[in-house]
Design a protein around this motif. Sequence first.
Motif, PDB file in Angstrom:
ATOM      1  N   GLU A 175      20.030  -2.602 -55.048  1.00 29.83           N
ATOM      2  CA  GLU A 175      18.774  -2.437 -54.669  1.00 29.83           C
ATOM      3  C   GLU A 175      18.245  -3.217 -53.439  1.00 29.83           C
ATOM      4  N   TRP A 176      17.123  -2.306 -52.737  1.00 28.70           N
ATOM      5  CA  TRP A 176      17.104  -2.783 -51.428  1.00 28.70           C
ATOM      6  C   TRP A 176      15.741  -3.120 -51.078  1.00 28.70           C
ATOM      7  N   GLY A 177      14.754  -1.939 -51.559  1.00 32.52           N
ATOM      8  CA  GLY A 177      13.131  -1.934 -51.463  1.00 32.52           C
ATOM      9  C   GLY A 177      12.794  -0.800 -52.025  1.00 32.52           C
ATOM     10  N   ASN A 178      11.112  -0.903 -51.641  1.00 32.19           N
ATOM     11  CA  ASN A 178      10.533   0.358 -52.314  1.00 32.19           C
ATOM     12  C   ASN A 178       9.147   0.320 -51.156  1.00 32.19           C
ATOM     13  N   TRP A 179       9.430   1.889 -50.801  1.00 28.50           N
ATOM     14  CA  TRP A 179       8.338   2.137 -50.017  1.00 28.50           C
ATOM     15  C   TRP A 179       7.386   3.371 -50.517  1.00 28.50           C
ATOM     16  N   LEU A 180       6.069   3.388 -50.261  1.00 31.30           N
ATOM     17  CA  LEU A 180       5.337   4.156 -50.689  1.00 31.30           C
ATOM     18  C   LEU A 180       4.851   4.893 -49.476  1.00 31.30           C
ATOM     19  N   THR A 181       4.351   6.018 -49.531  1.00 35.55           N
ATOM     20  CA  THR A 181       3.982   7.044 -48.510  1.00 35.55           C
ATOM     21  C   THR A 181       2.538   6.463 -48.377  1.00 35.55           C
ATOM     22  N   PRO A 182       1.978   6.139 -47.161  1.00 37.85           N
ATOM     23  CA  PRO A 182       0.289   6.051 -47.013  1.00 37.85           C
ATOM     24  C   PRO A 182      -0.290   7.126 -47.087  1.00 37.85           C
ATOM     25  N   VAL A 183      -1.682   7.000 -47.390  1.00 36.82           N
ATOM     26  CA  VAL A 183      -2.468   8.130 -47.593  1.00 36.82           C
ATOM     27  C   VAL A 183      -2.671   9.025 -45.893  1.00 36.82           C
ATOM     28  N   GLY A 184      -2.612  10.056 -46.106  1.00 36.10           N
ATOM     29  CA  GLY A 184      -3.118  10.923 -44.963  1.00 36.10           C
ATOM     30  C   GLY A 184      -2.085  10.937 -43.947  1.00 36.10           C
ATOM     31  N   TRP A 185      -0.880  10.542 -43.892  1.00 35.00           N
ATOM     32  CA  TRP A 185      -0.088  10.314 -42.888  1.00 35.00           C
ATOM     33  C   TRP A 185       1.266  11.018 -42.526  1.00 35.00           C
ATOM     34  N   TYR A 186       1.526  11.947 -43.894  1.00 40.51           N
ATOM     35  CA  TYR A 186       2.816  12.679 -43.708  1.00 40.51           C
ATOM     36  C   TYR A 186       2.387  13.853 -44.625  1.00 40.51           C
ATOM     37  N   ASN A 196      28.232  -7.831 -48.567  1.00 38.51           N
ATOM     38  CA  ASN A 196      28.237  -9.148 -49.009  1.00 38.51           C
ATOM     39  C   ASN A 196      26.675  -9.710 -49.248  1.00 38.51           C
ATOM     40  N   PHE A 197      25.916  -9.547 -47.822  1.00 40.14           N
ATOM     41  CA  PHE A 197      24.566  -9.722 -48.375  1.00 40.14           C
ATOM     42  C   PHE A 197      23.812  -8.903 -49.097  1.00 40.14           C
ATOM     43  N   ALA A 198      23.852  -7.599 -49.115  1.00 39.12           N
ATOM     44  CA  ALA A 198      23.237  -6.756 -49.957  1.00 39.12           C
ATOM     45  C   ALA A 198      23.679  -7.020 -51.490  1.00 39.12           C
ATOM     46  N   HIS A 199      24.896  -7.203 -51.822  1.00 38.77           N
ATOM     47  CA  HIS A 199      25.323  -7.538 -53.038  1.00 38.77           C
ATOM     48  C   HIS A 199      24.877  -8.624 -53.820  1.00 38.77           C
ATOM     49  N   GLN A 200      24.665  -9.742 -52.873  1.00 38.55           N
ATOM     50  CA  GLN A 200      24.274 -11.230 -53.269  1.00 38.55           C
ATOM     51  C   GLN A 200      22.672 -11.052 -53.368  1.00 38.55           C
ATOM     52  N   ARG A 201      22.045 -10.402 -52.426  1.00 37.30           N
ATOM     53  CA  ARG A 201      20.645 -10.382 -52.324  1.00 37.30           C
ATOM     54  C   ARG A 201      19.914  -9.477 -53.699  1.00 37.30           C
ATOM     55  N   ALA A 202      20.704  -8.425 -53.985  1.00 37.58           N
ATOM     56  CA  ALA A 202      20.066  -7.345 -54.906  1.00 37.58           C
ATOM     57  C   ALA A 202      19.655  -7.696 -56.134  1.00 37.58           C
ATOM     58  N   THR A 241       7.847 -14.923 -43.608  1.00 40.27           N
ATOM     59  CA  THR A 241       9.261 -14.992 -44.155  1.00 40.27           C
ATOM     60  C   THR A 241       9.424 -14.039 -45.199  1.00 40.27           C
ATOM     61  N   PRO A 242      10.234 -13.266 -45.509  1.00 40.84           N
ATOM     62  CA  PRO A 242      10.230 -12.162 -46.174  1.00 40.84           C
ATOM     63  C   PRO A 242      10.629 -12.865 -47.637  1.00 40.84           C
ATOM     64  N   LYS A 243      10.129 -12.245 -48.357  1.00 42.78           N
ATOM     65  CA  LYS A 243      10.475 -12.340 -50.083  1.00 42.78           C
ATOM     66  C   LYS A 243      11.809 -11.913 -50.519  1.00 42.78           C
ATOM     67  N   TYR A 244      11.929 -12.635 -51.529  1.00 41.33           N
ATOM     68  CA  TYR A 244      13.384 -12.285 -52.336  1.00 41.33           C
ATOM     69  C   TYR A 244      14.365 -12.426 -51.350  1.00 41.33           C
ATOM     70  N   ASN A 245      14.452 -13.312 -50.788  1.00 39.27           N
ATOM     71  CA  ASN A 245      15.693 -13.614 -49.712  1.00 39.27           C
ATOM     72  C   ASN A 245      16.076 -12.470 -48.954  1.00 39.27           C
ATOM     73  N   HIS A 246      14.971 -11.611 -48.411  1.00 36.48           N
ATOM     74  CA  HIS A 246      15.499 -10.311 -47.881  1.00 36.48           C
ATOM     75  C   HIS A 246      15.612 -10.611 -46.336  1.00 36.48           C
ATOM     76  N   LEU A 247      15.816  -9.633 -45.651  1.00 42.49           N
ATOM     77  CA  LEU A 247      16.155  -9.588 -44.302  1.00 42.49           C
ATOM     78  C   LEU A 247      15.265  -9.427 -43.185  1.00 42.49           C
ATOM     79  N   LEU A 248      15.217 -10.022 -42.198  1.00 38.83           N
ATOM     80  CA  LEU A 248      14.091  -9.742 -41.252  1.00 38.83           C
ATOM     81  C   LEU A 248      14.794  -8.709 -40.067  1.00 38.83           C
ATOM     82  N   PRO A 249      13.901  -7.861 -39.707  1.00 37.47           N
ATOM     83  CA  PRO A 249      14.345  -6.801 -38.663  1.00 37.47           C
ATOM     84  C   PRO A 249      14.680  -7.542 -37.699  1.00 37.47           C
ATOM     85  N   LEU A 250      15.382  -6.923 -36.754  1.00 34.94           N
ATOM     86  CA  LEU A 250      15.500  -7.350 -35.089  1.00 34.94           C
ATOM     87  C   LEU A 250      14.368  -6.830 -34.483  1.00 34.94           C
TER      88      LEU A 250
END
Length: 401
Positions: free
Chosen positions: A218-229, A300-306, A379-388
């Motif tokens: 498990e990595w994330g959950n994105w929803l399509t914004p209104v009127g964008w695509y 390892n990060f994905a497995h541990q954080r999931a 600070t990201p929730k659920y021990n997730h990763l910040l983008p560069l």
Amino acid sequence: MNTHLKHWKEAATVILAAGRKLGADSLSSRTPLSAAASGSPQCSGHGRSHLPHRSRFDYDVLLLKRSGKSGFMPNAYVFPGGMVDSSDFSSDWLDIFKSFSHSPTFGLRSVTQALETRPPIFATDRLKLGSSIPGEVALRICALRETFEESGVLLVVSKTEEKRLLEDTCASSEHYKVNELCGSELTKWRTLVNQSPSNFIRLCRELEVLPNIWALHEWGNWLTPVGWYGVKRFDTAFFICCLQDIPHTLQDEKEIVRFQWSTPSEVLQSYQARELWIAPPQFYELSRMCRFPLLNDLHNFAHQRATEGCEQWLPVVSLKEDHAVSLLPGDKLYPLGTSGEDEADKSADHQQKDAQDDSALHRIVILDPYTTRLQITITPKYNHLLPLVEHALSHDSKSQL
């Protein structure tokens, strides 16, 4: 599947990373896990020139180019995936996974996130919707089926491996392999699954294989914004999977017209050079992956954080005279109470400040289709990763609402 949703269609996608040999000019040092996963906020920092050079990456990521005739994000490069089908929730899967019937989630590890904070796509009680297949299982089946349909990559495990999986479904010491069929067999089954998603069940039964749901974290959950695509909107579960080697890949010549295996930094650089187009979620996730040039670290990060869980992200987009700002949860101007079940679609013109932190930024600034900037101080929730992220944008007038 949840047929009660009025404004979204449920979907699932997988970020597929696969190992490759490091180039001769690669750096020998490993990416420090402490720096990458610390969760410390940043708004300035690394400029795009400081992206890890492609030679530092020992893996590529699969991106698929959508057809220009597609009704949703035409010509965009996306991760493999697609809309959930009723067959993904079919009770026939109970027989396929009968060795795992002792587990309510077929051997998937439990997520520690409180149920009341779980995104609805994961938290919805599927039994109440008439399905005996847990949502976390069906969404993974969907992602695996769509990946096979779109790219020909079949992520399954043989029935002979059931014993090992039953004994240790939490194993993380090795990257996953792809089950390789001969060309004619692969083509036959891919054609059948494209004709009817329910044939994915038939494939697993006749070939005596299991969809490798345990390889998807498990990595994330994105929803399509209104009127964008356009008018289509999706509530999409994002998973990530790390493979030992790049598998044989084919586009389907229908929805997908090209595939590309590239390092995350290569994709971002090609996007900036206007050689390909990626949507903001892909830009965000690839920027995250740039924290981990080495596949083992990413795995390892994905497995541990999931097992921590994830947030539901519904971007709230504000269109300005010459740019757009896409607010994400945690930003000081993100409308409170906005969720995938709330169709008020509050715009940034109806802001509710978070009085606790007037400096909180979590936004995507879109200057034009090929110029995207991230502003992040949270600070990201659920021990997730910040983008560069690029060099400080906090003083850029176009970044302010």
